[in-house]
Scaffold this motif. Structure first.
Motif, PDB file in Angstrom:
ATOM      1  N   ILE A   1       5.165 -18.767 -28.022  1.00 44.60           N
ATOM      2  CA  ILE A   1       6.571 -19.000 -28.300  1.00 44.60           C
ATOM      3  C   ILE A   1       6.753 -20.228 -28.958  1.00 44.60           C
ATOM      4  CG2 ILE A   1       8.988 -19.050 -27.582  1.00 44.60           C
ATOM      5  CD1 ILE A   1       8.082 -17.321 -25.332  1.00 44.60           C
ATOM      6  N   VAL A   2       7.199 -19.970 -30.182  1.00 40.83           N
ATOM      7  CA  VAL A   2       7.500 -21.236 -31.215  1.00 40.83           C
ATOM      8  C   VAL A   2       8.702 -21.761 -31.143  1.00 40.83           C
ATOM      9  CG1 VAL A   2       7.408 -22.008 -33.658  1.00 40.83           C
ATOM     10  CG2 VAL A   2       5.831 -20.355 -32.926  1.00 40.83           C
ATOM     11  N   ASP A   3       9.760 -20.837 -31.091  1.00 37.08           N
ATOM     12  CA  ASP A   3      11.192 -21.175 -31.168  1.00 37.08           C
ATOM     13  C   ASP A   3      12.180 -19.948 -30.612  1.00 37.08           C
ATOM     14  OD1 ASP A   3      13.282 -22.812 -31.785  1.00 37.08           O
ATOM     15  OD2 ASP A   3      13.823 -21.845 -33.830  1.00 37.08           O
ATOM     16  N   THR A   4      13.233 -20.418 -30.156  1.00 37.27           N
ATOM     17  CA  THR A   4      14.256 -19.560 -29.795  1.00 37.27           C
ATOM     18  C   THR A   4      15.630 -19.982 -30.020  1.00 37.27           C
ATOM     19  OG1 THR A   4      12.961 -19.105 -27.543  1.00 37.27           O
ATOM     20  CG2 THR A   4      15.250 -18.370 -27.407  1.00 37.27           C
ATOM     21  N   THR A   5      16.427 -19.134 -30.614  1.00 35.77           N
ATOM     22  CA  THR A   5      17.532 -19.266 -31.398  1.00 35.77           C
ATOM     23  C   THR A   5      18.626 -18.386 -30.906  1.00 35.77           C
ATOM     24  OG1 THR A   5      16.410 -20.071 -33.255  1.00 35.77           O
ATOM     25  CG2 THR A   5      18.769 -19.563 -33.645  1.00 35.77           C
ATOM     26  N   GLU A   6      19.803 -18.838 -30.518  1.00 34.79           N
ATOM     27  CA  GLU A   6      20.848 -17.781 -30.289  1.00 34.79           C
ATOM     28  C   GLU A   6      21.525 -17.276 -31.363  1.00 34.79           C
ATOM     29  OE1 GLU A   6      22.240 -17.028 -27.047  1.00 34.79           O
ATOM     30  OE2 GLU A   6      20.402 -17.997 -26.080  1.00 34.79           O
ATOM     31  N   LYS A   7      21.280 -15.878 -31.758  1.00 36.26           N
ATOM     32  CA  LYS A   7      21.479 -15.036 -33.015  1.00 36.26           C
ATOM     33  C   LYS A   7      23.179 -15.163 -32.981  1.00 36.26           C
ATOM     34  CE  LYS A   7      20.549 -10.863 -35.368  1.00 36.26           C
ATOM     35  NZ  LYS A   7      21.757  -9.974 -35.147  1.00 36.26           N
ATOM     36  N   ASP A   8      23.585 -14.661 -31.896  1.00 38.18           N
ATOM     37  CA  ASP A   8      25.127 -14.706 -31.835  1.00 38.18           C
ATOM     38  C   ASP A   8      25.381 -14.528 -30.267  1.00 38.18           C
ATOM     39  OD1 ASP A   8      24.348 -11.721 -31.095  1.00 38.18           O
ATOM     40  OD2 ASP A   8      24.580 -11.370 -33.264  1.00 38.18           O
TER      41      ASP A   8
ATOM     42  N   VAL B   1      13.586 -14.513 -30.621  1.00 34.35           N
ATOM     43  CA  VAL B   1      12.563 -15.490 -30.096  1.00 34.35           C
ATOM     44  C   VAL B   1      11.362 -15.320 -31.294  1.00 34.35           C
ATOM     45  CG1 VAL B   1      10.802 -15.633 -28.172  1.00 34.35           C
ATOM     46  CG2 VAL B   1      12.849 -14.826 -27.779  1.00 34.35           C
ATOM     47  N   LYS B   2      11.077 -16.602 -31.855  1.00 38.38           N
ATOM     48  CA  LYS B   2       9.991 -16.383 -32.804  1.00 38.38           C
ATOM     49  C   LYS B   2       8.619 -16.797 -31.988  1.00 38.38           C
ATOM     50  CE  LYS B   2      10.880 -18.239 -36.682  1.00 38.38           C
ATOM     51  NZ  LYS B   2      11.152 -19.192 -37.894  1.00 38.38           N
ATOM     52  N   VAL B   3       7.861 -16.002 -32.256  1.00 41.52           N
ATOM     53  CA  VAL B   3       6.495 -15.838 -31.687  1.00 41.52           C
ATOM     54  C   VAL B   3       5.046 -15.925 -32.604  1.00 41.52           C
ATOM     55  CG1 VAL B   3       4.851 -14.625 -30.038  1.00 41.52           C
ATOM     56  CG2 VAL B   3       7.266 -14.608 -29.761  1.00 41.52           C
ATOM     57  N   ARG B   4       4.353 -17.077 -32.269  1.00 37.84           N
ATOM     58  CA  ARG B   4       3.008 -16.941 -32.853  1.00 37.84           C
ATOM     59  C   ARG B   4       1.947 -15.970 -32.349  1.00 37.84           C
ATOM     60  NH1 ARG B   4       1.341 -18.066 -38.011  1.00 37.84           N
ATOM     61  NH2 ARG B   4      -0.864 -18.830 -38.142  1.00 37.84           N
TER      62      ARG B   4
END
Length: 238
Positions: free
Chosen positions: A43-50, A56-59
């Motif tokens: 798991i590279v990054d997690t961003t609250e979209k709304d 969840v950005k995953v490699r």
């Protein structure tokens, strides 16, 4: 048990179908060994979209995929409050229990569901990626198929309807529309495990009810996981 039909034509037809599916049967049998996917993704990054979702950005092996998951508890609470106020403004009662049930139903889409069922059937541990709370867009399932599965056979809709009773167990089916987009995924194992949008998951004995919902289907592809791709990744990863 396959009873020998009295009509020779049926014997020939079934023999041809058996030969047609022979590589798929062999491949399905060879890929039932349990293993964990955890060494192959990060798991590279997690961003609250709304206030409803987080990205969840995953490699995933050599690609980067994005998975939609529920927003933080704080944002989910804000979303419930916003909806409640909207109902109250219109003079309507807010059904919190019904809202929670609907949210759970919307939380997972067909691609995530099919992958979850597939990996569970193979006793492949996937961690937290494909669960009742995650969704995948079409372009993400394309990356997963390319990186970790092998296309065994591609059918037209008519071909698949004729051949469906000869399918091997435990395969992933991807439905492509007239634009060649993977707009539905199904797990097959003594039935078609399908989830259509916000509706609950169902197991269909045959494919026609699914095709009725996905009437724009042009092709159906059968996939099996390719362990050689995972083994190759081990040799090239930093």
């Amino acid at each position: 048990m396959w009873k020998t039909p009295k009509k020779p034509g049926i014997v020939i037809k079934r023999t041809m179908l058996a030969l047609l599916f022979f590589p798929l049967h062999v491949y399905a049998q060879e890929t039932t060994m349990a293993f964990s996917l955890k060494p192959y993704y990060a798991i590279v990054d997690t961003t609250e979209k709304d206030i409803y979702d987080r990205t969840v950005k995953v490699r995933w092996l050599n690609s980067t995929i994005e998975i939609l998951a529920p927003a933080s508890e704080q944002n989910q609470k804000a979303a419930r409050e916003k909806l409640k106020q909207l109902f109250e403004k219109k003079g309507m009662p807010f059904d919190s229990v019904g809202h929670e049930a609907m949210s759970r139903s919307f939380a997972q889409n067909c691609h995530s569901f099919a992958l979850e069922q597939y990996f569970n059937s193979k006793k492949i541990e996937d961690g937290v990626l494909f669960t009742p709370s995650t969704r995948l867009f079409d372009k993400e399932i394309e990356k997963i198929l390319s990186e970790s599965f092998t296309l065994i056979r591609k059918f037209t809709k008519k071909e698949f309807i004729k051949a469906q009773k000869e399918l091997p167990q435990g395969i992933l089916l991807v439905f492509r529309n007239q634009s060649n987009s993977p707009f539905h995924s199904v797990f097959y194992n003594n039935g078609f495990y399908s989830k259509n949008g916000a509706f609950g998951a169902r197991i269909f004995p045959e494919v026609k009810p699914i095709l009725k919902s996905y009437f724009d289907t042009a092709f159906i592809e059968a996939y099996a996981i390719d362990q050689t791709k995972f083994e190759y990744f081990k040799t090239i990863r930093p």
